[in-house]
Design a protein around this motif. Sequence first.
Motif, PDB file in Angstrom:
ATOM      1  N   ASP A  11      21.496  -2.493 -23.950  1.00  0.00           N
ATOM      2  CA  ASP A  11      21.679  -4.124 -23.966  1.00  0.00           C
ATOM      3  C   ASP A  11      21.009  -4.665 -25.112  1.00  0.00           C
ATOM      4  O   ASP A  11      20.352  -5.938 -25.184  1.00  0.00           O
ATOM      5  N   ILE A  12      20.899  -3.783 -26.250  1.00  0.00           N
ATOM      6  CA  ILE A  12      19.958  -4.419 -27.348  1.00  0.00           C
ATOM      7  C   ILE A  12      20.686  -3.976 -28.599  1.00  0.00           C
ATOM      8  O   ILE A  12      21.445  -3.450 -28.900  1.00  0.00           O
ATOM      9  N   SER A  13      20.737  -5.222 -29.402  1.00  0.00           N
ATOM     10  CA  SER A  13      21.329  -5.353 -30.814  1.00  0.00           C
ATOM     11  C   SER A  13      20.248  -5.045 -31.779  1.00  0.00           C
ATOM     12  O   SER A  13      18.958  -5.576 -31.879  1.00  0.00           O
ATOM     13  N   LEU A  14      20.539  -4.284 -32.821  1.00  0.00           N
ATOM     14  CA  LEU A  14      19.230  -4.254 -33.966  1.00  0.00           C
ATOM     15  C   LEU A  14      19.471  -5.347 -34.568  1.00  0.00           C
ATOM     16  O   LEU A  14      20.360  -5.943 -35.051  1.00  0.00           O
ATOM     17  N   PRO A  15      18.193  -5.762 -34.917  1.00  0.00           N
ATOM     18  CA  PRO A  15      17.950  -7.201 -35.465  1.00  0.00           C
ATOM     19  C   PRO A  15      18.713  -7.175 -37.006  1.00  0.00           C
ATOM     20  O   PRO A  15      19.492  -8.216 -37.228  1.00  0.00           O
ATOM     21  N   ASN A  16      18.711  -6.269 -37.788  1.00  0.00           N
ATOM     22  CA  ASN A  16      19.302  -6.244 -39.139  1.00  0.00           C
ATOM     23  C   ASN A  16      20.921  -6.446 -38.868  1.00  0.00           C
ATOM     24  O   ASN A  16      21.427  -7.210 -39.508  1.00  0.00           O
ATOM     25  N   GLU A  17      21.119  -5.702 -37.890  1.00  0.00           N
ATOM     26  CA  GLU A  17      22.660  -5.907 -37.971  1.00  0.00           C
ATOM     27  C   GLU A  17      23.175  -7.146 -37.189  1.00  0.00           C
ATOM     28  O   GLU A  17      24.284  -7.694 -37.578  1.00  0.00           O
ATOM     29  N   GLY A  18      22.311  -7.796 -36.470  1.00  0.00           N
ATOM     30  CA  GLY A  18      22.491  -8.967 -35.563  1.00  0.00           C
ATOM     31  C   GLY A  18      22.760 -10.117 -36.696  1.00  0.00           C
ATOM     32  O   GLY A  18      23.563 -10.879 -36.656  1.00  0.00           O
ATOM     33  N   GLY A 106      12.953  -3.940 -22.963  1.00  0.00           N
ATOM     34  CA  GLY A 106      14.015  -3.238 -22.013  1.00  0.00           C
ATOM     35  C   GLY A 106      14.382  -1.926 -22.676  1.00  0.00           C
ATOM     36  O   GLY A 106      14.669  -0.947 -21.811  1.00  0.00           O
ATOM     37  N   ALA A 107      14.480  -1.667 -23.723  1.00  0.00           N
ATOM     38  CA  ALA A 107      14.695  -0.441 -24.432  1.00  0.00           C
ATOM     39  C   ALA A 107      13.598   0.773 -24.235  1.00  0.00           C
ATOM     40  O   ALA A 107      13.902   1.717 -23.626  1.00  0.00           O
ATOM     41  N   ILE A 108      12.549   0.357 -24.191  1.00  0.00           N
ATOM     42  CA  ILE A 108      11.313   1.086 -23.927  1.00  0.00           C
ATOM     43  C   ILE A 108      11.335   1.410 -22.562  1.00  0.00           C
ATOM     44  O   ILE A 108      11.141   2.620 -22.312  1.00  0.00           O
ATOM     45  N   ILE A 109      11.263   0.296 -21.764  1.00  0.00           N
ATOM     46  CA  ILE A 109      11.044   0.609 -20.401  1.00  0.00           C
ATOM     47  C   ILE A 109      12.107   1.519 -19.614  1.00  0.00           C
ATOM     48  O   ILE A 109      12.287   2.228 -18.889  1.00  0.00           O
ATOM     49  N   ALA A 116      11.724  10.587 -21.559  1.00  0.00           N
ATOM     50  CA  ALA A 116      10.591  11.265 -21.913  1.00  0.00           C
ATOM     51  C   ALA A 116      10.100  11.789 -20.758  1.00  0.00           C
ATOM     52  O   ALA A 116       9.708  12.896 -20.536  1.00  0.00           O
ATOM     53  N   TYR A 117      10.213  10.978 -19.578  1.00  0.00           N
ATOM     54  CA  TYR A 117       9.768  11.389 -18.159  1.00  0.00           C
ATOM     55  C   TYR A 117      10.733  12.573 -17.643  1.00  0.00           C
ATOM     56  O   TYR A 117      10.081  13.485 -17.353  1.00  0.00           O
ATOM     57  N   ILE A 118      12.026  12.583 -18.051  1.00  0.00           N
ATOM     58  CA  ILE A 118      12.861  13.705 -17.659  1.00  0.00           C
ATOM     59  C   ILE A 118      12.566  14.916 -18.347  1.00  0.00           C
ATOM     60  O   ILE A 118      12.357  16.020 -17.705  1.00  0.00           O
ATOM     61  N   ALA A 204       8.980   3.901 -12.284  1.00  0.00           N
ATOM     62  CA  ALA A 204      10.185   3.286 -11.548  1.00  0.00           C
ATOM     63  C   ALA A 204       9.829   1.821 -11.008  1.00  0.00           C
ATOM     64  O   ALA A 204      10.562   1.142 -10.890  1.00  0.00           O
ATOM     65  N   LEU A 205       8.580   1.420 -10.910  1.00  0.00           N
ATOM     66  CA  LEU A 205       8.152   0.172 -10.378  1.00  0.00           C
ATOM     67  C   LEU A 205       8.610  -0.704 -11.748  1.00  0.00           C
ATOM     68  O   LEU A 205       8.867  -2.007 -11.400  1.00  0.00           O
ATOM     69  N   ALA A 206       8.267  -0.378 -12.933  1.00  0.00           N
ATOM     70  CA  ALA A 206       8.360  -1.178 -13.904  1.00  0.00           C
ATOM     71  C   ALA A 206       9.738  -1.539 -14.290  1.00  0.00           C
ATOM     72  O   ALA A 206      10.137  -2.618 -14.561  1.00  0.00           O
ATOM     73  N   ASN A 207      10.856  -0.388 -14.078  1.00  0.00           N
ATOM     74  CA  ASN A 207      11.997  -0.748 -14.037  1.00  0.00           C
ATOM     75  C   ASN A 207      12.549  -1.384 -13.202  1.00  0.00           C
ATOM     76  O   ASN A 207      13.623  -2.404 -13.439  1.00  0.00           O
ATOM     77  N   MET A 208      12.250  -1.214 -11.872  1.00  0.00           N
ATOM     78  CA  MET A 208      12.678  -2.067 -10.827  1.00  0.00           C
ATOM     79  C   MET A 208      12.394  -3.496 -10.981  1.00  0.00           C
ATOM     80  O   MET A 208      13.162  -4.505 -11.031  1.00  0.00           O
ATOM     81  N   GLY A 209      10.975  -3.907 -11.389  1.00  0.00           N
ATOM     82  CA  GLY A 209      10.916  -5.081 -11.924  1.00  0.00           C
ATOM     83  C   GLY A 209      11.603  -5.841 -12.992  1.00  0.00           C
ATOM     84  O   GLY A 209      12.027  -6.906 -12.861  1.00  0.00           O
TER      85      GLY A 209
END
Length: 239
Positions: A11-18, A106-109, A116-118, A204-209
């Motif tokens: 769901d992320i656009s790169l700033p320069n491209e945007g 959102g990208a990081i979480i 990385a967790y996987i 998991a909680l961070a992603n749910m929230g």
Amino acid sequence: MSGGVGTTCNDISLPNEGIQGHEKSSHPNPLKPTRFLTLRQLNCLAVMIIVAASGMVSLEDFAFVVFSILYMYLLLKVAFPRKISPQNSLVFDPRNKILRLYVTVGAIIGLYLPVAYIFHGILEGDKQGIKAAAPHVFLLASQVFMEGVAFSDRFSIPVRVYVPVFYNSRRIFSLVDWLRCEFTKVDNEYAGSGKRVYVGRVLALANMGFWCFNLFGFLLPVYLPKAFKMYYSETKVKD
């Protein structure tokens, strides 16, 4: 969560491209044809293939992705044909610093940390954690890929809105399963370390929230009405 900013990654656009896209839209020159697959989409496609090849993605998730593609084209042909030029189809200003920060978080979480967790779970032998997190990663990578397709010149604003709303709604159920798995690890056979249990629960909680807020606090009450207002306002002007 792209907010109509442009081609997205998680769901992320790169700033320069945007910013470049916004600057180009201020000129009357016609847009150059965009490539169907960007590097970002290819990366997400690779993630989809790797996760799917691991056997940790259910047939229901595969069917969901296929259905989303078919339904997206159905919406374009039947309900929401493209009526606004690509130059005027951005719902939000891509230079908005708050929005850019929001989608970066959102990208990081949502993508980088779960991947990385996987990988860490493979080293730890935590099959339960990997299997629980994989559907979320697969669906999010699929969402990024489909958003890249939807943000091409072929699709209207309502169809672009449909992709993040549809996928975000589905991923809530995957996150519920992930949470349930993380909080029942101690009761079942678990091969990983004790620290990994707490890391998995927090992640998991961070992603749910985050994704619940994204759906119920941003996409539905903010992005959806703004996008439809823009679409139907342009329709009335042309009529």
